[in-house]
Design a protein around this motif. Structure first.
Motif, PDB file in Angstrom:
ATOM      1  N   SER A 164       0.492   1.690  -6.409  1.00 10.06           N
ATOM      2  CA  SER A 164       1.651   0.809  -6.428  1.00 10.06           C
ATOM      3  C   SER A 164       1.233  -0.591  -6.856  1.00 10.06           C
ATOM      4  O   SER A 164       0.218  -0.776  -7.527  1.00 10.06           O
ATOM      5  CB  SER A 164       2.321   0.802  -5.053  1.00 10.06           C
ATOM      6  OG  SER A 164       3.538   0.088  -5.104  1.00 10.06           O
ATOM      7  N   CYS A 165       1.997  -1.573  -6.450  1.00 10.91           N
ATOM      8  CA  CYS A 165       1.773  -2.954  -6.862  1.00 10.91           C
ATOM      9  C   CYS A 165       0.592  -3.572  -6.116  1.00 10.91           C
ATOM     10  O   CYS A 165       0.099  -3.020  -5.131  1.00 10.91           O
ATOM     11  CB  CYS A 165       3.034  -3.763  -6.570  1.00 10.91           C
ATOM     12  SG  CYS A 165       3.495  -3.743  -4.818  1.00 10.91           S
ATOM     13  N   LYS A 176       0.835  -1.199   0.000  1.00 16.77           N
ATOM     14  CA  LYS A 176       0.000   0.000   0.000  1.00 16.77           C
ATOM     15  C   LYS A 176       0.875   1.258   0.000  1.00 16.77           C
ATOM     16  O   LYS A 176       1.851   1.329   0.747  1.00 16.77           O
ATOM     17  CB  LYS A 176      -0.887  -0.019   1.261  1.00 16.77           C
ATOM     18  CG  LYS A 176      -1.980   1.032   1.302  1.00 16.77           C
ATOM     19  CD  LYS A 176      -2.647   1.082   2.679  1.00 16.77           C
ATOM     20  CE  LYS A 176      -3.240  -0.234   3.110  1.00 16.77           C
ATOM     21  NZ  LYS A 176      -4.511  -0.523   2.427  1.00 16.77           N
ATOM     22  N   PRO A 177       0.554   2.277  -0.831  1.00 22.36           N
ATOM     23  CA  PRO A 177       1.313   3.532  -0.775  1.00 22.36           C
ATOM     24  C   PRO A 177       1.353   4.090   0.650  1.00 22.36           C
ATOM     25  O   PRO A 177       0.349   4.047   1.364  1.00 22.36           O
ATOM     26  CB  PRO A 177       0.539   4.458  -1.718  1.00 22.36           C
ATOM     27  CG  PRO A 177      -0.091   3.535  -2.704  1.00 22.36           C
ATOM     28  CD  PRO A 177      -0.462   2.309  -1.901  1.00 22.36           C
ATOM     29  N   SER A 180       2.643   6.009 -10.404  1.00 21.31           N
ATOM     30  CA  SER A 180       3.053   4.660 -10.025  1.00 21.31           C
ATOM     31  C   SER A 180       4.504   4.674  -9.566  1.00 21.31           C
ATOM     32  O   SER A 180       5.315   5.466 -10.064  1.00 21.31           O
ATOM     33  CB  SER A 180       2.895   3.702 -11.210  1.00 21.31           C
ATOM     34  OG  SER A 180       1.558   3.674 -11.667  1.00 21.31           O
ATOM     35  N   GLY A 181       4.812   3.774  -8.626  1.00 24.19           N
ATOM     36  CA  GLY A 181       6.199   3.708  -8.176  1.00 24.19           C
ATOM     37  C   GLY A 181       6.338   3.030  -6.835  1.00 24.19           C
ATOM     38  O   GLY A 181       5.468   2.270  -6.402  1.00 24.19           O
ATOM     39  N   PHE A 205       2.864  -5.732 -10.211  1.00 27.17           N
ATOM     40  CA  PHE A 205       2.297  -4.433 -10.618  1.00 27.17           C
ATOM     41  C   PHE A 205       1.361  -4.619 -11.802  1.00 27.17           C
ATOM     42  O   PHE A 205       1.667  -5.331 -12.759  1.00 27.17           O
ATOM     43  CB  PHE A 205       3.406  -3.450 -11.006  1.00 27.17           C
ATOM     44  CG  PHE A 205       2.870  -2.135 -11.504  1.00 27.17           C
ATOM     45  CD1 PHE A 205       2.423  -1.176 -10.608  1.00 27.17           C
ATOM     46  CD2 PHE A 205       2.781  -1.870 -12.863  1.00 27.17           C
ATOM     47  CE1 PHE A 205       1.910   0.033 -11.068  1.00 27.17           C
ATOM     48  CE2 PHE A 205       2.267  -0.674 -13.334  1.00 27.17           C
ATOM     49  CZ  PHE A 205       1.831   0.283 -12.422  1.00 27.17           C
ATOM     50  N   TYR A 206       0.197  -3.951 -11.734  1.00 24.91           N
ATOM     51  CA  TYR A 206      -0.728  -3.959 -12.865  1.00 24.91           C
ATOM     52  C   TYR A 206      -1.099  -2.518 -13.182  1.00 24.91           C
ATOM     53  O   TYR A 206      -1.570  -1.780 -12.315  1.00 24.91           O
ATOM     54  CB  TYR A 206      -2.002  -4.758 -12.556  1.00 24.91           C
ATOM     55  CG  TYR A 206      -2.563  -5.422 -13.800  1.00 24.91           C
ATOM     56  CD1 TYR A 206      -2.364  -6.767 -14.038  1.00 24.91           C
ATOM     57  CD2 TYR A 206      -3.248  -4.674 -14.765  1.00 24.91           C
ATOM     58  CE1 TYR A 206      -2.835  -7.386 -15.192  1.00 24.91           C
ATOM     59  CE2 TYR A 206      -3.721  -5.278 -15.921  1.00 24.91           C
ATOM     60  CZ  TYR A 206      -3.516  -6.628 -16.127  1.00 24.91           C
ATOM     61  OH  TYR A 206      -3.976  -7.229 -17.270  1.00 24.91           O
ATOM     62  N   GLN A 207      -0.852  -2.140 -14.421  1.00 22.09           N
ATOM     63  CA  GLN A 207      -1.149  -0.779 -14.852  1.00 22.09           C
ATOM     64  C   GLN A 207      -2.651  -0.511 -14.741  1.00 22.09           C
ATOM     65  O   GLN A 207      -3.466  -1.376 -15.066  1.00 22.09           O
ATOM     66  CB  GLN A 207      -0.708  -0.599 -16.307  1.00 22.09           C
ATOM     67  CG  GLN A 207      -0.892   0.809 -16.851  1.00 22.09           C
ATOM     68  CD  GLN A 207      -0.530   0.894 -18.333  1.00 22.09           C
ATOM     69  OE1 GLN A 207      -0.390  -0.130 -18.989  1.00 22.09           O
ATOM     70  NE2 GLN A 207      -0.391   2.104 -18.843  1.00 22.09           N
ATOM     71  N   PRO A 208      -3.049   0.676 -14.291  1.00 25.61           N
ATOM     72  CA  PRO A 208      -4.471   1.026 -14.291  1.00 25.61           C
ATOM     73  C   PRO A 208      -5.062   0.793 -15.681  1.00 25.61           C
ATOM     74  O   PRO A 208      -4.465   1.193 -16.691  1.00 25.61           O
ATOM     75  CB  PRO A 208      -4.472   2.507 -13.929  1.00 25.61           C
ATOM     76  CG  PRO A 208      -3.227   2.718 -13.160  1.00 25.61           C
ATOM     77  CD  PRO A 208      -2.217   1.773 -13.762  1.00 25.61           C
ATOM     78  N   THR A 209      -6.200   0.121 -15.696  1.00 23.01           N
ATOM     79  CA  THR A 209      -6.767  -0.342 -16.965  1.00 23.01           C
ATOM     80  C   THR A 209      -8.227   0.076 -17.074  1.00 23.01           C
ATOM     81  O   THR A 209      -8.985  -0.016 -16.106  1.00 23.01           O
ATOM     82  CB  THR A 209      -6.646  -1.879 -17.067  1.00 23.01           C
ATOM     83  OG1 THR A 209      -5.257  -2.227 -16.978  1.00 23.01           O
ATOM     84  CG2 THR A 209      -7.234  -2.397 -18.353  1.00 23.01           C
TER      85      THR A 209
END
Length: 454
Positions: free
Chosen positions: A304-305, A77-78, A293-294, A339-343
């Motif tokens: 994040s992831c 979690k960020p 992201s990072g 990690f999954y890119q926002p989709t």
């Protein structure tokens, strides 16, 4: 068979810590301690329990940075979201500090008796089986009202946040709660069946998947013990043609992408009336692109992831199956480890996994409808029932639709969220029972009728 639980950082894969599993003897000792502690804890005056709650709030506040770091390391979690989670736990405690005495007071009822009333007696040792997505909040929203009502608690937490589970037990001890009031069990899911069957355990609370809920309900029913289930969801976000997108688009994106989309009550299906559809999709996509992201330990990171790599694999499968059925990828859909890119998916229809299943990650399914009536019908087309959100300028019209939605929550111009002041829970396969508010405090008590004749 492993004799330890080994935690690791999902962002970088680094090993964190190894925890020996409790032996059968150790688990029985914790059960016996819980039973012995309950006999004295239930006799504490409510004022004394409230004083301990105040100590706990202070302890949480002093430990916020350390606990937030632990949470971020264990489930990704960020860090700013982790800190916000600890602050929400403090807010929860403050609510019960102010209201527990009133909630637990005897209710006087006028009858033919000289005196008659309802008293609320604690049940005893309550087992909590909790998930990893909000490692502190999920536990605290169970534990605070349950313990303050006079019960004691045993926690079986998700294995990947074992460090958080251990830290929570230490928090209660540091705040001055008697040993045995709150104990963490370091064990696997196989032990849950024997725990529920044990006569010391009087009830069980689960926050988790539908599959886990069915199993827990079966075990609790077999042993004639109360259960409370908060399970999955695929909440609808209805966007009507008069919705103020400039004002609310950030909230809509947060409703899907907060905690990397790993929330039961996240907005998962965006049902948009066609007259506003193009504008919505443009603004929604633009807002998603602003997410940073990072590294979750970086305060600039807003997404994040996922908590484990297998969760990202499951999400990818759901998306791929939906695309095979005709969904279109409007943005994103790149996976890298956990990690999954926002989709963003468009052309989504009810037979697709991203419509009918719970998606636990940052994917938004967009469904276009022609009318308001169709929007509400589409929102109700779900086996889940946690919450629905509606964005519209016509509050009164939305209020008239409350009974059209069977969910446990109905939010107008706001994302579905849990609030200590309001009861929280679902319907259908999203579970039963209510946490938080007065209902949460009375979830595990014996509602006892007392009748005194002349």
């Amino acid at each position: 068979m492993s004799t330890t639980i080994d935690t690791k950082n999902p962002y970088n894969g680094d090993a964190l810590k190894s925890y020996p599993l409790d032996s059968e003897n150790a688990i029985q000792k914790k059960l016996d301690t819980a039973e012995a502690t309950f006999k004295s804890w239930k006799t504490y005056d409510i004022e004394d329990r409230i004083d301990l709650l105040k100590n706990l709030a202070d302890t949480l506040h002093q430990s916020k940075n350390r606990l937030s770091t632990l949470m971020t390391q264990e489930m990704g979690k960020p860090i700013l979201e982790s800190k916000a989670e600890i602050e929400k736990c403090i807010f929860l405690i403050d609510f019960y500090v102010k209201n527990s005495d009133q909630f637990l007071q005897d209710d006087l009822i006028e009858t033919d008796a000289k005196e008659s009333f309802i008293s609320y007696d604690p049940l005893g040792c309550i087992l909590a089986v909790m998930p990893w997505n909000f490692p502190f909040w999920q536990v605290m929203r169970f534990a605070i009202p349950t313990l303050t009502a006079g019960n004691v608690a045993l926690l079986k937490h998700a294995s990947n946040v074992t460090g958080c589970a251990v830290a929570i037990e230490k928090l209660f001890l540091e705040a001055g709660f008697p040993e045995g009031c709150f104990q963490t069990l370091i064990t696997d899911h196989q032990s849950v069946e024997s725990l529920i069957a044990n006569p010391i355990v009087k009830a069980v609370s689960l926050t988790g998947s539908e599959k886990a809920g069915r199993k827990i309900a079966e075990l609790a029913g077999k042993n004639l013990k109360p259960s409370l289930l908060e399970l999955g969801g695929n909440n609808a976000c209805i966007v009507l043609e008069d919705a103020d997108l400039e004002k609310h688009i950030e909230t809509m994106v947060k409703a899907r992408m907060q905690n990397a989309g790993q929330s039961c009550i996240a907005a998962k299906r965006f049902i948009v009336v066609d007259r506003i559809y193009d504008e919505f999709l443009e603004k929604f996509t633009a807002q998603v692109k602003t997410l940073t992201s990072g590294d979750p330990m970086d305060e600039d990171t807003t997404l994040s992831c996922l908590a484990r790599e297998d969760l990202a694999e499951t999400l990818k499968e759901q998306i791929e199956k939906s695309v095979a059925l005709g969904a279109q990828v409007a943005y994103g859909d790149q996976k890298d480890g956990a990690f999954y890119q926002p989709t963003i998916l468009t052309e989504v229809t009810p037979e697709m996994p991203v419509f009918k299943e719970e998606t636990f990650g940052p994917v938004a399914a967009i469904i276009k409808v022609e009318t308001e009536d169709e929007a509400y019908e589409m929102a109700s087309n779900s086996q889940f029932g946690l919450g629905t959100m509606v964005f519209t300028a016509d509050h009164e019209a939305a209020i008239d639709r409350i009974s059209d939605i069977e969910d446990g929550g109905f939010f107008i111009n706001e994302m579905v969220k849990s609030d200590p002041r309001l009861p929280f829970g679902g319907t259908k396969i999203s579970g039963y029972g209510r946490e938080l508010s007065k209902e949460g405090m009375l979830a595990f008590v014996n509602t006892k009728t007392v009748y005194i004749n002349h």
